[in-house]
Write a protein that holds these residues in place. Structure first.
Motif, PDB file in Angstrom:
ATOM      1  N   LEU A   7       4.477   8.521 -10.557  1.00 20.56           N
ATOM      2  CA  LEU A   7       4.182   8.239 -11.973  1.00 20.56           C
ATOM      3  C   LEU A   7       2.996   9.041 -12.485  1.00 20.56           C
ATOM      4  N   GLY A   8       2.338   9.780 -11.572  1.00 14.21           N
ATOM      5  CA  GLY A   8       1.156  10.547 -11.969  1.00 14.21           C
ATOM      6  C   GLY A   8      -0.010   9.649 -12.348  1.00 14.21           C
ATOM      7  N   ARG A   9      -0.130   8.538 -11.610  1.00 17.18           N
ATOM      8  CA  ARG A   9      -1.225   7.597 -11.897  1.00 17.18           C
ATOM      9  C   ARG A   9      -2.161   7.510 -10.698  1.00 17.18           C
ATOM     10  N   GLN A  10      -3.302   6.901 -10.926  1.00 15.49           N
ATOM     11  CA  GLN A  10      -4.207   6.604  -9.822  1.00 15.49           C
ATOM     12  C   GLN A  10      -3.760   5.306  -9.150  1.00 15.49           C
ATOM     13  N   TRP A  11      -3.969   5.237  -7.840  1.00 13.71           N
ATOM     14  CA  TRP A  11      -3.619   4.030  -7.085  1.00 13.71           C
ATOM     15  C   TRP A  11      -4.888   3.301  -6.674  1.00 13.71           C
ATOM     16  N   VAL A  12      -4.930   1.997  -6.876  1.00 16.64           N
ATOM     17  CA  VAL A  12      -6.059   1.219  -6.362  1.00 16.64           C
ATOM     18  C   VAL A  12      -5.541   0.032  -5.561  1.00 16.64           C
ATOM     19  N   ASP A  13      -6.349  -0.331  -4.578  1.00 15.64           N
ATOM     20  CA  ASP A  13      -5.999  -1.410  -3.666  1.00 15.64           C
ATOM     21  C   ASP A  13      -7.106  -2.461  -3.808  1.00 15.64           C
ATOM     22  N   THR A  14      -6.729  -3.703  -4.125  1.00 17.45           N
ATOM     23  CA  THR A  14      -7.778  -4.692  -4.423  1.00 17.45           C
ATOM     24  C   THR A  14      -8.613  -5.042  -3.186  1.00 17.45           C
ATOM     25  N   ASP A  15      -8.040  -4.901  -1.976  1.00 15.13           N
ATOM     26  CA  ASP A  15      -8.854  -5.129  -0.762  1.00 15.13           C
ATOM     27  C   ASP A  15      -9.969  -4.091  -0.685  1.00 15.13           C
ATOM     28  N   SER A  28       0.834  -1.216   0.000  1.00 20.65           N
ATOM     29  CA  SER A  28       0.000   0.000   0.000  1.00 20.65           C
ATOM     30  C   SER A  28       0.861   1.255   0.000  1.00 20.65           C
ATOM     31  N   GLU A  29       1.801   1.325   0.929  1.00 15.22           N
ATOM     32  CA  GLU A  29       2.643   2.531   1.020  1.00 15.22           C
ATOM     33  C   GLU A  29       3.452   2.741  -0.255  1.00 15.22           C
ATOM     34  N   VAL A  30       4.078   1.661  -0.711  1.00 18.87           N
ATOM     35  CA  VAL A  30       4.894   1.756  -1.928  1.00 18.87           C
ATOM     36  C   VAL A  30       3.996   2.079  -3.120  1.00 18.87           C
ATOM     37  N   GLY A  31       2.833   1.453  -3.159  1.00 22.30           N
ATOM     38  CA  GLY A  31       1.897   1.690  -4.261  1.00 22.30           C
ATOM     39  C   GLY A  31       1.451   3.141  -4.331  1.00 22.30           C
ATOM     40  N   ARG A  32       1.094   3.690  -3.190  1.00 19.96           N
ATOM     41  CA  ARG A  32       0.645   5.091  -3.142  1.00 19.96           C
ATOM     42  C   ARG A  32       1.753   6.026  -3.637  1.00 19.96           C
ATOM     43  N   GLU A  33       2.956   5.763  -3.161  1.00 22.60           N
ATOM     44  CA  GLU A  33       4.089   6.625  -3.522  1.00 22.60           C
ATOM     45  C   GLU A  33       4.468   6.459  -5.008  1.00 22.60           C
ATOM     46  N   CYS A  34       4.414   5.225  -5.511  1.00 21.41           N
ATOM     47  CA  CYS A  34       4.700   5.013  -6.945  1.00 21.41           C
ATOM     48  C   CYS A  34       3.671   5.749  -7.789  1.00 21.41           C
ATOM     49  N   ALA A  35       2.409   5.694  -7.362  1.00 24.10           N
ATOM     50  CA  ALA A  35       1.345   6.356  -8.127  1.00 24.10           C
ATOM     51  C   ALA A  35       1.595   7.859  -8.170  1.00 24.10           C
ATOM     52  N   ALA A  36       2.015   8.425  -7.035  1.00 21.87           N
ATOM     53  CA  ALA A  36       2.294   9.868  -6.998  1.00 21.87           C
ATOM     54  C   ALA A  36       3.437  10.201  -7.946  1.00 21.87           C
ATOM     55  N   ALA A  77     -10.075  -3.878 -11.944  1.00 17.23           N
ATOM     56  CA  ALA A  77      -8.901  -2.992 -11.917  1.00 17.23           C
ATOM     57  C   ALA A  77      -8.115  -3.102 -13.223  1.00 17.23           C
ATOM     58  N   VAL A  78      -7.855  -4.321 -13.667  1.00 18.54           N
ATOM     59  CA  VAL A  78      -7.025  -4.455 -14.878  1.00 18.54           C
ATOM     60  C   VAL A  78      -7.759  -3.950 -16.123  1.00 18.54           C
ATOM     61  N   ALA A  79      -9.076  -3.875 -16.051  1.00 21.00           N
ATOM     62  CA  ALA A  79      -9.863  -3.415 -17.209  1.00 21.00           C
ATOM     63  C   ALA A  79      -9.869  -1.894 -17.340  1.00 21.00           C
ATOM     64  N   ALA A  80      -9.316  -1.178 -16.358  1.00 20.13           N
ATOM     65  CA  ALA A  80      -9.310   0.287 -16.427  1.00 20.13           C
ATOM     66  C   ALA A  80      -8.556   0.740 -17.673  1.00 20.13           C
ATOM     67  N   PRO A  81      -9.070   1.732 -18.386  1.00 19.81           N
ATOM     68  CA  PRO A  81      -8.417   2.140 -19.634  1.00 19.81           C
ATOM     69  C   PRO A  81      -7.104   2.879 -19.417  1.00 19.81           C
ATOM     70  N   GLU A  82      -6.952   3.548 -18.260  1.00 22.76           N
ATOM     71  CA  GLU A  82      -5.713   4.300 -18.028  1.00 22.76           C
ATOM     72  C   GLU A  82      -4.776   3.468 -17.150  1.00 22.76           C
ATOM     73  N   PRO A  83      -3.459   3.630 -17.321  1.00 22.28           N
ATOM     74  CA  PRO A  83      -2.531   2.827 -16.518  1.00 22.28           C
ATOM     75  C   PRO A  83      -2.612   3.184 -15.042  1.00 22.28           C
TER      76      PRO A  83
END
Ligand code: S3P
Length: 173
Positions: free
Chosen positions: A26-34, A16-24, A67-73
């Motif tokens: 990379l300028g992407r949205q972050w999603v958590d499957t839980d 979660s922490e790494v994901g949030r920071e990577c999203a910031a 999540a994987v079906a989202a059109p944007e990375p």
């Protein structure tokens, strides 16, 4: 389909922490499957889990498909057990770069503390994490394109490495 960045690994890996920071970064949205699974279920995690792990896994499977079906990375942080399902593994691998955030059970146990909110860690989190490390190692290995070791490293250092892999994969495509 978009090239998502997907983080997998055991509870306490820092998904979660790494994901949030990577999203910031990379300028992407972050999603958590839980979080997605609970939103699809329309009731709290504890309520879903109390119906049985299989019920939760069904919502988790749907969350991954959505999540994987989202059109944007996106940056997608997966619940620790998501990779146990071969169909989830196939979907995630086909959807982008899958990074296994790996750590020793002792490191994971130090990060999760009492394991509150994580039913699979009830009782003795370290013993449970040792067992899960053994059991799930092959599934993480099968799911991941890249392994990033997180022991004795800061979130920032891990994020640097994950983003480097993500950039390298994007360049290779
Ligand atoms: C689980 C990990 C949890 C959550 C559920 C089951 C697992 O997610 O999906 O408690 O099987 O490893 P986190 O890895 O985000 O804690």
């Amino acid at each position: 389909m978009s090239a998502h960045l997907v983080l997998v690994g055991l509870m306490g890996a820092g998904k979660s922490e790494v994901g949030r920071e990577c999203a910031a970064r990379l300028g992407r949205q972050w999603v958590d499957t839980d979080e997605l699974a609970v939103a699809i279920a329309g009731r709290p995690f504890t309520s879903v889990w109390s119906d049985g792990e299989a019920v939760f896994r069904g919502f988790e499977r749907q969350a991954i498909a959505d999540a994987v079906a989202a059109p944007e990375p996106l940056v997608i942080s997966c619940g620790g057990g998501a990779v146990l399902d071969p169909e989830n593994r196939r979907r995630l691998r086909a959807a982008g770069t899958v990074v296994w955030l790996r750590a020793r059970p002792e490191t994971l146990a130090a990060r999760v503390g009492s394991g509150e909110g994580r039913p699979l860690l009830a009782g003795d989190p370290l013993a449970a994490l040792r067992r899960l490390t053994e059991l799930r190692g092959p599934a993480y290995e099968a799911a991941a394109h890249v392994v990033v070791d997180t022991d004795d490293r800061t979130i920032g250092e891990v994020v640097d490495e994950v983003v480097r892999h993500c950039d390298a994969t994007a360049r290779a495509k």
